[in-house]
Design an enzyme around this catalytic site. Structure first.
Site, short mmCIF file in Angstrom:
data_model
loop_
_atom_site.label_atom_id
_atom_site.label_comp_id
_atom_site.label_asym_id
_atom_site.label_seq_id
_atom_site.Cartn_x
_atom_site.Cartn_y
_atom_site.Cartn_z
N SER A 5 0.87 -1.27 -0.05
CA SER A 5 0.07 0.04 0.16
C SER A 5 0.90 1.16 -0.06
O SER A 5 2.10 1.05 0.57
CB SER A 5 -0.70 -0.05 1.25
OG SER A 5 -1.43 1.21 1.53
N SER A 6 0.56 2.41 -0.55
CA SER A 6 1.31 3.55 -0.35
C SER A 6 1.36 3.95 1.07
O SER A 6 2.08 4.96 1.13
CB SER A 6 0.58 4.75 -1.39
OG SER A 6 -0.74 5.00 -1.04
N CYS A 7 0.59 3.53 1.93
CA CYS A 7 0.83 4.33 3.14
C CYS A 7 2.21 3.66 3.92
O CYS A 7 2.30 4.16 5.23
CB CYS A 7 -0.43 3.87 4.02
SG CYS A 7 -0.70 2.22 4.54
N TYR B 176 -0.91 -0.73 10.47
CA TYR B 176 -1.37 -1.39 9.13
C TYR B 176 0.09 -1.32 8.32
O TYR B 176 0.68 -1.90 7.71
CB TYR B 176 -2.18 -0.73 8.43
CG TYR B 176 -2.69 -1.23 7.19
CD1 TYR B 176 -3.37 -2.36 6.80
CD2 TYR B 176 -2.21 -0.54 5.89
CE1 TYR B 176 -3.48 -2.83 5.44
CE2 TYR B 176 -2.51 -0.98 4.60
CZ TYR B 176 -3.33 -2.29 4.38
OH TYR B 176 -3.28 -2.60 3.00
N LYS C 144 2.85 -4.26 6.45
CA LYS C 144 3.20 -4.17 5.15
C LYS C 144 4.48 -4.05 4.96
O LYS C 144 5.12 -4.71 3.99
CB LYS C 144 2.27 -3.13 4.53
CG LYS C 144 0.87 -3.32 4.32
CD LYS C 144 0.37 -4.58 3.33
CE LYS C 144 -1.18 -4.75 3.37
NZ LYS C 144 -1.42 -6.09 2.33
N HIS D 154 -13.11 2.99 2.67
CA HIS D 154 -12.17 4.40 2.37
C HIS D 154 -13.37 5.30 1.85
O HIS D 154 -14.41 5.35 1.62
CB HIS D 154 -11.46 3.89 1.17
CG HIS D 154 -10.23 3.13 1.77
ND1 HIS D 154 -9.87 1.68 1.45
CD2 HIS D 154 -8.96 3.46 2.44
CE1 HIS D 154 -8.97 1.23 2.24
NE2 HIS D 154 -8.27 2.59 2.88
#
Ligand code: GDP
Length: 313
Positions: free
Chosen positions: A108-110, A137, A141, A180
């Site tokens: 994920s981009s987070c 989270y 990842k 989201h």
């Protein structure tokens, strides 16, 4: 990956996994393996081991994860870190031990630092502190990425990792609180239209910027990278442009056909100010997204209208 290869899509009941299955079937793959949540608990190592021994997949797309929007992540941090660490460790380790030829891990981009230079390059990973609303989270990842890289380095296991930007599309979580922004607003605006409300809430200031990739584009990209990329370095998957939450909300409002005013509710968190991905690496490999946001939102709304009776609440 030949069309008769045994391909396991972990998480096929979710938005991403189901889109990957659709793409593989469209491309003519005949041996796509899936296991419903009820039959295989990915949190349980023993059940996973039996599954890998029995099914012997050759390729794995790891799209199974506990996911959620900004509120779900900030109120249930333990579930997000624990479940994701377990699911990904079970699947990646067992794929390696059972002789899988290649695995794709979806991140994920987070995972990138809150204040990463924009647009965010893959090299920004671990260059600064994370966004607090989804740190647990993101840490899970990042552990998944590092596990893939370590297995490649130590044992030559062909594991690759792809980092999609914010995703949306058919099969999304249209829950008002846990999902989201795009599906959350779509449902709230739809209900407001039916109730004839003159004002509707949008969380936060509306100022944060987000980039949105349609899940069918992501599925196409995942297949493309499975075919053409085998390296330790992570690859960003995005569209290369972002917009403010206020602009995205206006677009959803138009597509839903809502007449009401938008009211920005600043007691709700904004999250990270910006997280647009640099997609130069993906472009150099030869892939770019095809579905424009307005078009993707329109088909997602049509999907929502068709499926709203059986959606998660
Ligand atoms: P994020 O990208 O991890 O922050 O995930 P979200 O998609 O949950 O939120 C993106 C942005 O949209 C944040 O700034 C939210 O405050 C904002 N937002 C506005 N309205 C909503 C809503 O109804 N649901 C969600 N999830 N976010 C919203």
């Amino acid at each position: 990956m030949k069309t008769d290869a045994r391909i396991y899509v972990a998480g096929h009941e979710g938005m991403v996994g189901s889109a990957i299955c659709r793409r593989l079937l469209q491309k003519g793959y005949r041996s796509v393996i899936t296991a419903p949540r009820k039959a295989l608990d990915l949190l349980d190592f023993i059940s996973c081991r039996e599954f890998f021994e029995r099914e012997r997949p050759e390729y794995v797309f790891l799209a199974a994860a506990r996911v959620g929007g900004i509120l779900a992540n900030s109120t249930r941090p333990a579930d997000f870190i624990l479940d994701n660490l377990k699911i990904q460790t079970n699947v990646i380790e067992l794929a390696f031990r059972s002789g899988v030829r290649k695995l794709m891990f979806l991140g994920s981009s987070c995972i990138y630092p809150r204040m990463a230079a924009q647009p965010i390059r893959e090299s920004s990973l671990l260059a600064g502190p994370l966004e607090p609303t989804n740190e647990p989270y993101a840490v899970a990842k990042i552990a998944g990425i590092k596990l893939c890289q370590a297995l490649r380095k130590q044992y030559g296991f062909n594991a690759i990792s792809i980092m999609p930007t914010n995703l949306y599309g058919p099969g999304d979580n249209f829950s008002l609180d846990h999902g989201h922004v795009l599906p959350g607003l779509m449902r709230r605006f739809h209900e407001a239209k039916l109730e004839g409300l003159c004002e509707v809430e949008v969380w936060g200031t509306g100022e944060p910027r987000r980039e949105f990739l349609h899940v069918d584009d992501l599925a196409d990209c995942a297949h493309f990278l499975m075919m053409h990329y085998s390296d330790a370095e992570i690859v960003n998957a995005g569209v290369g442009m972002d917009l403010t939450i206020a602009e995205a909300a206006e677009m959803v409002k138009e597509i839903v056909g809502l007449q009401a005013e938008l009211r920005f509710c600043e007691s709700k968190p904004d999250g990270t100010p910006r997280k647009r991905l640099n997609v130069d690496k993906l472009a150099a490999l030869g892939w770019k997204s095809k579905i424009a946001l307005r078009e993707g939102l329109a088909t997602t709304y049509a999907w929502f209208l068709e499926h709203q009776a059986d959606l998660r609440t």
